[in-house]
Write a protein that holds these residues in place. Structure first.
Motif, mmCIF file in Angstrom:
data_model
loop_
_atom_site.group_PDB
_atom_site.id
_atom_site.type_symbol
_atom_site.label_atom_id
_atom_site.label_comp_id
_atom_site.label_asym_id
_atom_site.label_seq_id
_atom_site.Cartn_x
_atom_site.Cartn_y
_atom_site.Cartn_z
ATOM 1 N N THR A 11 2.490 -6.927 -8.321
ATOM 2 C CA THR A 11 3.899 -7.114 -7.947
ATOM 3 C C THR A 11 4.742 -5.839 -8.068
ATOM 4 O OG1 THR A 11 4.214 -7.956 -10.190
ATOM 5 C CG2 THR A 11 3.978 -9.601 -8.454
ATOM 6 N N VAL B 54 -0.961 -11.327 -5.175
ATOM 7 C CA VAL B 54 0.506 -11.424 -5.122
ATOM 8 C C VAL B 54 1.075 -10.013 -5.096
ATOM 9 C CG1 VAL B 54 2.576 -12.426 -6.144
ATOM 10 C CG2 VAL B 54 0.346 -13.526 -6.505
ATOM 11 N N ILE C 161 11.918 10.937 -8.384
ATOM 12 C CA ILE C 161 12.569 10.298 -7.222
ATOM 13 C C ILE C 161 13.908 10.984 -6.940
ATOM 14 C CG2 ILE C 161 13.670 8.153 -6.390
ATOM 15 C CD1 ILE C 161 10.730 7.798 -6.301
#
Ligand SMILES: Cc1cc2nc3c(=O)[nH]c(=O)nc-3n(C[C@H](O)[C@H](O)[C@H](O)COP(=O)(O)OP(=O)(O)OC[C@H]3O[C@@H](n4cnc5c(N)ncnc54)[C@H](O)[C@@H]3O)c2cc1C
Length: 382
Positions: free
Chosen positions: A107, A8, A155
């Protein structure tokens, strides 16, 4: 009966787990579920070369479709998993139910959003986690665009660097006393502050964003010190939250991430987790690591352990960040360091910051010093 592995999340860890299973000779079926509608790709360039338009979209992909066909890995890249039915052992999507023998949860994590009350009536607010985000953000990074970057972590700083290189005007606010407060010692933060200021970024430290208000087509950002900045767009890099909802709904234990044991197994012997979404005990504390090398390493461990190897996972952390022409490479984990020592490196403009705990070297930041980084990795046994 051949074993069926359902993965997943078609990101870094999901891809690494699937590829490793095949490399190790696994002959059962592998199905990877993604929710982005694109084949698995790498994220680091999204805040670097790709954001600057210096890397083509197809170069982001780990491998082309032929690879997945040859490896017999089915990638359903537009099939979000809605539920894991642990009783019938099935992965459930809107379209179907897929019986499994093992599930790997990969995930990842999603950006933390700015409070909804701040964003009312404002469209130009950006986050950066996936290719679609980078495409939207890249499109507004033009000369003279006024950009507010919220958050002075990696970031935020990388976006600020890319935006300046695209000619945008950048103000960066960091509510902590300094940039990189959570992840690096002062000398590293000082280096990057000086670098960004020299490139024209207006860095405001120790001041949070209080509110955003529409001002014509622009945005008025009100800061905690009562000052304000008028910008055209806001990008928030204020951290991520691991995607644990599926695991929680399935009754698996979570604690700041999906809890896995030393083998990468969640609190169900048929379900595993790896990468940004997984929490595990390291040196006596529950941690989660957000980095490419860790996602690959942990996912590959899970693949081995699904095949019965029973190898405990011990992270060998390293990370990198590119800002302008400067490369930072980090070896080790500086968590809980008691002292940091700075040494100018042999390269001009290079710097090495070594972190010590109880007089033992635990991590090193190398700025423009690839050789120092290799040596540090060796010294730390990574
Ligand atoms: C802009 C950016 C720059 C980065 N730069 C660096 C860097 O320089 N160096 C470094 O080491 N690391 C960097 N990272 C971090 C690194 O990319 C992550 O640590 C890594 O991608 C984690 O891999 P993952 O597989 O756990 O998660 P991801 O790669 O995020 O993959 C998770 C995938 O699962 C999907 N998903 C979630 N829920 C479901 C569901 N229910 N059904 C189907 N699919 C689902 C998500 O949409 C996503 O596609 C960066 C990250 C970003 C966002």
């Amino acid at each position: 009966m051949a074993a069926r592995v359902m993965i997943v999340g078609a990101g870094q860890a999901g891809f690494a787990a699937g590829a490793k299973l095949r490399q190790l000779g696994f002959e059962g079926s592998i199905t990877m579920f993604g929710n982005e509608g694109v084949m698995p790709y790498q994220r680091p360039p999204l805040s670097k070369a790709y954001l600057l338009g210096k890397l083509e979209a197809d170069r982001l992909s780990f491998r082309n479709e032929t690879f997945f066909a040859e490896q017999d890995i089915k990638v359903l890249n537009n099939e979000p998993v809605l539920k894991i039915d642990r009783i019938d052992r099935q992965v459930v999507t809107t379209n179907d139910r897929f019986p499994y023998d093992n599930v790997i949860l990969a995930t990842g994590a999603d950006p933390i959003r700015l409070p909804a009350r701040m964003c009312e009536g404002i469209t130009n607010i950006f986050y950066l986690r996936n290719k679609a985000d980078a495409d939207r953000l890249g499109a507004i990074m033009k000369p003279d665009t006024r950009l507010l970057v919220v958050g002075g972590g990696y970031i935020g700083l990388e976006v600020a660097a890319a935006a300046r290189q695209a000619g945008a005007e950048v103000t960066l606010v960091e509510m902590s006393p300094r940039i990189l407060n959570r992840v690096a010692a002062e000398p590293t933060a000082d280096y990057f502050r000086t670098l960004h200021i020299s490139k024209g970024v207006d860095i405001r430290e120790g001041v949070g964003l209080r509110d955003l208000k529409p001002e014509g087509a622009a945005i008025k950002a009100v800061l905690d010190d009562d000052s304000s900045v008028i910008v055209d767009a806001v990008v928030a890099g204020i951290g991520v939250r691991p995607n644990t909802e599926l695991a929680e709904a399935a009754g698996l234990k979570t604690d700041g991430g999906i809890v896995v044991d030393k083998f990468g197994c969640a609190t169900d012997p048929h379900i595993w987790a790896a990468g940004d979404c997984a929490s595990f005990i390291h040196n006596g504390e529950m941690i989660r690591i957000e980095s490419v090398p860790h996602a690959i390493d942990q996912a590959e461990h899970v693949a081995r352990n699904i095949l019965g190897e029973a190898t405990p996972y011990c992270p060998r952390p390293w990370f990198w960040s590119d800002q302008y022409q400067t490369k930072l490479q980090i070896a080790g984990f500086n968590r809980g360091y008691e002292r940091a020592e700075t040494l100018a490196s042999a390269n001009e403009g290079g710097l090495k910051v070594s972190y010590f705990k109880e007089n033992t070297l635990i991590a090193v930041d190398c700025i423009n010093d690839a050789r120092g980084f290799m040596m540090a990795k060796r010294e730390l046994g990574l």
